[in-house]
Design a protein around this motif. Structure first.
Motif, PDB file in Angstrom:
ATOM      1  N   VAL A   1      16.612 -20.880  -9.416  1.00 42.14           N
ATOM      2  CA  VAL A   1      16.168 -19.574  -9.874  1.00 42.14           C
ATOM      3  C   VAL A   1      16.715 -19.319 -11.272  1.00 42.14           C
ATOM      4  CG1 VAL A   1      16.333 -17.097  -9.414  1.00 42.14           C
ATOM      5  CG2 VAL A   1      16.103 -18.696  -7.530  1.00 42.14           C
ATOM      6  N   ILE A   2      15.870 -18.794 -12.126  1.00 38.79           N
ATOM      7  CA  ILE A   2      16.323 -18.374 -13.456  1.00 38.79           C
ATOM      8  C   ILE A   2      17.182 -17.134 -13.261  1.00 38.79           C
ATOM      9  CG2 ILE A   2      15.584 -17.473 -15.700  1.00 38.79           C
ATOM     10  CD1 ILE A   2      12.947 -19.072 -15.231  1.00 38.79           C
ATOM     11  N   GLY A   3      18.306 -17.061 -13.968  1.00 37.10           N
ATOM     12  CA  GLY A   3      19.203 -15.915 -13.838  1.00 37.10           C
ATOM     13  C   GLY A   3      20.414 -16.295 -13.025  1.00 37.10           C
TER      14      GLY A   3
ATOM     15  N   ARG B   1      16.133 -14.012 -10.810  1.00 37.54           N
ATOM     16  CA  ARG B   1      16.988 -12.969 -10.193  1.00 37.54           C
ATOM     17  C   ARG B   1      18.262 -12.875 -11.004  1.00 37.54           C
ATOM     18  NH1 ARG B   1      19.623 -12.859  -4.071  1.00 37.54           N
ATOM     19  NH2 ARG B   1      20.805 -10.935  -4.370  1.00 37.54           N
ATOM     20  N   THR B   2      18.557 -11.686 -11.432  1.00 37.93           N
ATOM     21  CA  THR B   2      19.822 -11.430 -12.107  1.00 37.93           C
ATOM     22  C   THR B   2      20.451 -10.205 -11.476  1.00 37.93           C
ATOM     23  OG1 THR B   2      19.049 -12.370 -14.188  1.00 37.93           O
ATOM     24  CG2 THR B   2      20.957 -10.915 -14.312  1.00 37.93           C
TER      25      THR B   2
ATOM     26  N   ILE C   1      16.252  -2.510 -11.142  1.00 39.59           N
ATOM     27  CA  ILE C   1      17.010  -1.421 -10.529  1.00 39.59           C
ATOM     28  C   ILE C   1      18.335  -1.356 -11.278  1.00 39.59           C
ATOM     29  CG2 ILE C   1      18.042  -0.556  -8.398  1.00 39.59           C
ATOM     30  CD1 ILE C   1      16.149  -2.653  -6.965  1.00 39.59           C
ATOM     31  N   TYR C   2      18.660  -0.201 -11.822  1.00 38.24           N
ATOM     32  CA  TYR C   2      19.906  -0.115 -12.566  1.00 38.24           C
ATOM     33  C   TYR C   2      20.444   1.307 -12.583  1.00 38.24           C
ATOM     34  CZ  TYR C   2      16.780   1.395 -16.338  1.00 38.24           C
ATOM     35  OH  TYR C   2      15.835   2.051 -17.081  1.00 38.24           O
TER      36      TYR C   2
ATOM     37  N   PHE D   1      25.707  -1.915 -14.253  1.00 39.52           N
ATOM     38  CA  PHE D   1      25.143  -2.357 -12.989  1.00 39.52           C
ATOM     39  C   PHE D   1      23.628  -2.441 -13.120  1.00 39.52           C
ATOM     40  CE2 PHE D   1      22.859  -1.382  -9.080  1.00 39.52           C
ATOM     41  CZ  PHE D   1      23.330  -2.388  -8.253  1.00 39.52           C
ATOM     42  N   GLY D   2      23.080  -3.594 -12.753  1.00 42.48           N
ATOM     43  CA  GLY D   2      21.632  -3.745 -12.788  1.00 42.48           C
ATOM     44  C   GLY D   2      21.183  -4.974 -12.032  1.00 42.48           C
ATOM     45  N   ILE D   3      19.972  -4.902 -11.513  1.00 42.83           N
ATOM     46  CA  ILE D   3      19.377  -6.005 -10.778  1.00 42.83           C
ATOM     47  C   ILE D   3      17.960  -6.175 -11.298  1.00 42.83           C
ATOM     48  CG2 ILE D   3      18.646  -6.839  -8.513  1.00 42.83           C
ATOM     49  CD1 ILE D   3      20.727  -4.919  -7.294  1.00 42.83           C
TER      50      ILE D   3
END
Length: 151
Positions: free
Chosen positions: A73-75, A146-147, A121-122, A128-130
């Motif tokens: 997965v990238i991230g 996914r990060t 989402i942050y 904090f962030g997704i």
């Protein structure tokens, strides 16, 4: 006079018959249009998977989720300013439905185009962030990026 009445009655019947037939054809056309929007035909002539149906299963079935992640997965999972880890099947945490996020506390953004959907989402100004990115690959949706950041 009877012939005229019979002619008018016959024409009225034919008019109603055609009107009903056109309404049925319109309803059938609308149903087909909705089905085409739901699952479009891709370049190879196959039907593309509907994202909404895929996503419901993706966020509720752990095995299906792992099957639909394109590893590597990238991230990464950013743990702090100096430490992060790449995503693997061993450290994968089940992703939840973005609609379950408390939007009074968090900011949720969904960016979409035909072949790519990104969920962000942050917590503004918090570190904090997704970010999750889904891509349509050969007619099926996969998570490709996914990060998770919690600085």
């Amino acid at each position: 006079m009877k012939k005229t009445g019979l002619l008018v009655l016959s024409l009225s019947f034919l008019f109603l018959l055609f009107a009903c037939n056109n309404t049925e054809k319109k309803n059938d056309t609308e149903k087909l249009d909705n089905e085409e929007k739901k699952s479009e035909i891709n370049k190879t002539g196959e039907t593309n998977e509907d994202f909404e149906e895929f996503y419901k299963k993706f966020v509720s079935d752990e095995n299906f989720q792992i099957e639909r992640v394109k590893f590597p997965v990238i991230g990464s999972n950013i743990l702090d300013y100096e430490e992060s880890e790449e995503w693997t099947t061993e450290n994968w945490g089940m992703l939840s439905d973005v609609s379950n996020v408390d939007q009074n506390e968090f900011t949720v953004e969904i960016l979409e185009d035909d072949n790519r959907i990104e969920h962000k989402i942050y917590l503004p100004n918090s570190g904090f962030g997704i970010t999750y990115t889904f891509e349509l690959i050969e007619g099926k949706w996969y998570l490709t990026e996914r990060t998770d950041m919690s600085l």
